[in-house]
Design an enzyme around this catalytic site. Structure first.
Site, short mmCIF file in Angstrom:
data_model
loop_
_atom_site.label_atom_id
_atom_site.label_comp_id
_atom_site.label_asym_id
_atom_site.label_seq_id
_atom_site.Cartn_x
_atom_site.Cartn_y
_atom_site.Cartn_z
N ASP A 39 0.83 -1.20 0.00
CA ASP A 39 0.00 0.00 0.00
C ASP A 39 0.87 1.27 0.00
O ASP A 39 1.99 1.24 0.51
CB ASP A 39 -0.90 -0.04 1.25
CG ASP A 39 -2.05 0.94 1.15
OD1 ASP A 39 -2.31 1.47 0.05
OD2 ASP A 39 -2.69 1.19 2.19
N HIS A 88 2.77 3.55 -8.88
CA HIS A 88 2.66 2.11 -9.16
C HIS A 88 3.91 1.62 -9.89
O HIS A 88 4.40 0.52 -9.62
CB HIS A 88 1.41 1.82 -10.00
CG HIS A 88 0.12 2.15 -9.29
ND1 HIS A 88 -0.13 1.76 -7.99
CD2 HIS A 88 -1.00 2.82 -9.69
CE1 HIS A 88 -1.34 2.18 -7.63
NE2 HIS A 88 -1.88 2.84 -8.65
N LEU A 95 10.97 -20.63 -5.04
CA LEU A 95 9.93 -19.73 -4.51
C LEU A 95 8.63 -19.83 -5.32
O LEU A 95 8.65 -19.82 -6.55
CB LEU A 95 10.45 -18.29 -4.58
CG LEU A 95 9.46 -17.17 -4.24
CD1 LEU A 95 9.08 -17.21 -2.76
CD2 LEU A 95 10.06 -15.80 -4.59
#
Ligand code: FPP
Length: 247
Positions: free
Chosen positions: A25, A42, A136
């Site tokens: 956020d 962003h 991962l």
């Protein structure tokens, strides 16, 4: 603690989380502070994504889930939604080789069908080119909402019960977990939220039951691997009792 070090020179952490979930956020606020368009925030946030994915891989964390786009985010201005989708596609195209070479598997959780066709195609390609990787697991939560996930799970389980495939008396927590987007994955041990808000915002509502929560005031574009590692170290100091008392 072991004296071994990882590729980034950090000591191998004693008890690593098996799954880290992050609410990324603060991109908009980061941009606003600099009088920039939100999309610039962003874009900068996508760079943080790259660095944190790399850090998780270097630390051998098995699962990382990033909240990249919520079901509620569709209500943002169309230009911002479009820019976010384009950024996501660009990120996947640019990272495909790195994911492949670094044994990272891509997975999506959320309402896949709601994503634009070009984004879906790119995701399908990167998912299949990384499908055999077993390092991962990178889960991107896209058009994700915890309540929607639970609603879909209830519909599936109810349909199985109605058709006689399933005896309602056998419904238990494991069966429910098996019908969520995260089936087969450990629940997050840690949930990190950047930019200071004390909310879980419809993220992994079932799976976060026992997660240790860390909220940092740092805005996502400013979040660094160093801060991430310091959160992992604090996690190791926490006394996780899972509702029990210390032995
Ligand atoms: C929240 O910041 C962030 C989002 C809604 C999108 C997250 C997207 C990225 C980090 C970049 C692209 C993702 C990937 C995986 C490449 P906000 O816009 O709500 O910030 P604000 O609360 O300060 O307005």
């Amino acid at each position: 603690m072991s004296s071994k070090t990882t590729k980034i020179g950090e000591p191998v952490l004693a008890e690593l989380p098996r799954h880290v979930a992050i609410i990324m956020d603060g991109n908009g606020r980061w941009a606003k502070k600099r009088l920039l368009n939100r999309v610039k925030g962003h874009e900068k946030g996508a760079e943080t994504v790259r660095r944190i994915v790399r850090t998780c891989r270097e630390l051998n964390i098995p699962v990382l889930t990033l909240y990249a786009f919520s079901t509620e985010n569709w209500q943002r201005p169309a230009t911002e939604v479009k820019a976010l989708m384009a950024l996501l596609k660009k990120f996947l195209i640019e990272e495909e080789l790195e994911l492949k070479q670094n044994n990272i598997r891509l997975n999506i959780i959320g309402q896949f069908q709601r994503l634009p066709e070009d984004v879906r195609k790119t995701i399908e390609r990167v998912k299949s080119s990384t499908a055999s990787n077993d390092g991962l697991l990178l889960n991107l939560a896209l058009s994700y909402g915890g309540r929607t996930e639970i609603t879909e799970m209830v519909q599936t389980v109810a349909a199985k019960a109605a058709s006689g495939q399933l005896n309602p008396a056998t419904i238990d927590e494991a069966l429910i977990s098996d019908h969520l987007y995260t089936r087969g994955m450990p629940d997050p041990d840690i949930m990190i939220r950047t930019s200071g808000e004390m909310r879980i915002s419809n993220f992994l509502l079932w799976q976060l039951a026992y997660a240790e929560i860390f909220v940092t005031p740092t805005l996502w574009p400013d979040f660094t691997p160093e801060e991430f590692i310091s959160i992992l170290k604090s996690f190791q100091q926490r006394d996780r009792r899972f509702g029990k008392v210390d032995s």
